[in-house]
Design a protein around this motif. Structure first.
Motif, mmCIF file in Angstrom:
data_model
loop_
_atom_site.group_PDB
_atom_site.id
_atom_site.type_symbol
_atom_site.label_atom_id
_atom_site.label_comp_id
_atom_site.label_asym_id
_atom_site.label_seq_id
_atom_site.Cartn_x
_atom_site.Cartn_y
_atom_site.Cartn_z
ATOM 1 N N GLY A 84 37.335 42.389 43.746
ATOM 2 C CA GLY A 84 37.901 41.051 43.896
ATOM 3 C C GLY A 84 37.282 40.240 45.010
ATOM 4 O O GLY A 84 37.141 39.023 44.904
ATOM 5 N N TYR A 95 40.321 35.684 39.522
ATOM 6 C CA TYR A 95 40.736 37.013 39.068
ATOM 7 C C TYR A 95 40.931 37.011 37.548
ATOM 8 O O TYR A 95 42.038 37.161 37.031
ATOM 9 C CB TYR A 95 41.999 37.448 39.806
ATOM 10 C CG TYR A 95 41.699 38.004 41.180
ATOM 11 C CD1 TYR A 95 41.694 39.366 41.422
ATOM 12 C CD2 TYR A 95 41.387 37.149 42.240
ATOM 13 C CE1 TYR A 95 41.398 39.884 42.679
ATOM 14 C CE2 TYR A 95 41.084 37.650 43.500
ATOM 15 C CZ TYR A 95 41.090 39.012 43.709
ATOM 16 O OH TYR A 95 40.791 39.524 44.952
ATOM 17 N N LEU A 100 36.713 40.690 36.656
ATOM 18 C CA LEU A 100 37.149 42.031 37.057
ATOM 19 C C LEU A 100 36.349 43.107 36.325
ATOM 20 O O LEU A 100 35.966 44.122 36.923
ATOM 21 C CB LEU A 100 38.647 42.194 36.806
ATOM 22 C CG LEU A 100 39.556 41.378 37.735
ATOM 23 C CD1 LEU A 100 40.985 41.397 37.231
ATOM 24 C CD2 LEU A 100 39.486 41.897 39.176
ATOM 25 N N LEU A 121 42.908 46.050 43.472
ATOM 26 C CA LEU A 121 42.660 44.639 43.718
ATOM 27 C C LEU A 121 42.589 44.467 45.233
ATOM 28 O O LEU A 121 43.476 44.914 45.964
ATOM 29 C CB LEU A 121 43.777 43.783 43.123
ATOM 30 C CG LEU A 121 43.979 43.907 41.609
ATOM 31 C CD1 LEU A 121 45.104 42.978 41.146
ATOM 32 C CD2 LEU A 121 42.695 43.610 40.850
ATOM 33 N N PRO A 124 43.964 40.369 47.254
ATOM 34 C CA PRO A 124 43.840 39.081 46.574
ATOM 35 C C PRO A 124 44.790 38.040 47.167
ATOM 36 O O PRO A 124 45.745 38.394 47.873
ATOM 37 C CB PRO A 124 44.236 39.417 45.135
ATOM 38 C CG PRO A 124 45.188 40.552 45.268
ATOM 39 C CD PRO A 124 44.652 41.372 46.423
ATOM 40 N N VAL A 134 46.537 39.116 35.132
ATOM 41 C CA VAL A 134 45.610 39.913 35.939
ATOM 42 C C VAL A 134 45.914 41.404 35.748
ATOM 43 O O VAL A 134 45.008 42.223 35.544
ATOM 44 C CB VAL A 134 45.717 39.528 37.433
ATOM 45 C CG1 VAL A 134 44.845 40.455 38.284
ATOM 46 C CG2 VAL A 134 45.315 38.073 37.637
#
Length: 327
Positions: A84, A95, A100, A121, A124, A134
């Protein structure tokens, strides 16, 4: 080395892991030979959990891990990476499933594997935690076989609380140490919900080694110089967000609590492990000696109730006013 269950995944990992940020970058220069020696030493001393990220040295950390593991035989350790932070600008709308997947594909290549153990992640923006799409994208990567599981690395307790509402989240990584005690209750809640907790910045960027002074200097490529006020990323990642000189005064008060058979760093790591909700703690190491010393913290006896009480009082009086409300 003691093992702890990694949430509800069915896996167990060493309670002292290896944080691979320092061997990637942003901690001054670390020779590749020293980086590899540090990782080998940790593994030789029972470490079975390694934490890295795709941005540590722009992939250098991941590639060094792959090279070291290719040199070894026996069971492969659990390797967690992150994705990320390659976004520029780093915004919630970046995202996407496409981005990703691209980040994960790059990490698969760097780590020389066909499936990643865990993808987190990477701190973020808070808005991401309120975007179910996400987490749906991460779920699809599990189904496709690119990753075995996923988690989140958070800055704030509130982000962790939101993250564990998603059933696919297997782990939360958070800063927790003698200078950052607020997450204690969240850690227990995550543990009770079957979510693994990975503790980063356990030594407050080295402050809790007791080796730093007001005269200590840092290289220009060391975040302890260039990020003290959050110039490059969240300032809580540097010295746990505590003003440097205030932290040094607190460290001086901690010295008398450290038993003769331990270093202050080992004492600080053992304090973290007193919380049964912690799955693994990931101190960094720039050389083999540091890695071995970190691993040995698992062998220390429990801290006394009186020592824990003193550390709590120190936190409330001198440290909490600077950090408690922010993270």
């Amino acid at each position: 080395m003691k093992q702890r269950k990694f949430g509800n995944t069915g896996s167990s990992v060493s309670e002292i892991g290896f944080g691979a940020w320092a061997i990637g970058g942003s901690w001054g220069d670390v020779a590749e030979s020293d980086a590899k020696s540090a990782l080998h030493a940790a593994l030789d001393n029972g470490t079975t959990f390694i934490d890295t990220a795709d941005v540590y040295g722009d992939g250098r950390s991941e590639r060094i891990i792959a090279e070291v593991l290719n040199e070894r035989t026996g069971p492969r350790p659990f390797v967690a990476t992150k994705a990320g932070r390659r976004l520029d600008p780093h915004r919630a709308e970046g995202y996407t499933a496409a981005n990703l997947n691209a980040f994960v594909d790059r990490s698969l290549k760097n780590l020389h594997v066909e499936c990643l153990d865990l993808v987190q992640l990477h701190c973020p923006p808070t808005e991401v935690y309120y975007r179910p799409e996400v987490f749906d994208a991460m779920d699809r990567m599990v189904v496709s076989g690119k990753i075995r599981g996923y988690g989140v690395s958070v800055e704030k307790v509130e982000e962790g609380l939101k993250a564990i509402e998603y059933p696919g989240v297997k782990s939360v990584q958070i800063i927790y140490n003698i200078f950052r005690q607020r997450p204690a209750r969240f850690i227990q809640q995550a543990h009770e919900g079957g979510v693994a907790v990975i503790v980063r910045v356990p030594l407050a960027s080295g402050l809790l080694t007791g080796k730093m002074t007001r005269e200590t200097t840092f290289a220009t490529n060391d975040h302890r110089l260039f990020n003290r006020n959050g110039e490059a990323f969240d300032k809580g990642e540097t010295f746990a967000g505590v003003p440097y000189e205030i932290a040094l005064d607190a460290v001086d008060e901690i010295r008398s609590l450290v038993p003769q058979n331990a270093t202050m760093a080992q004492f600080a790591l053992r304090w973290i492990l007193m919380n049964e909700g912690v799955t693994t703690v990931i101190p960094g190491a720039k050389n083999a000696a540091q890695a071995r010393a970190n691993s040995e913290a698992s062998e220390l006896p429990p801290l006394s109730d009186s020592a824990i009480a003193v550390l709590r009082e120190l936190y409330l009086k001198k440290i909490a006013p600077h950090v408690h409300h922010q993270w």
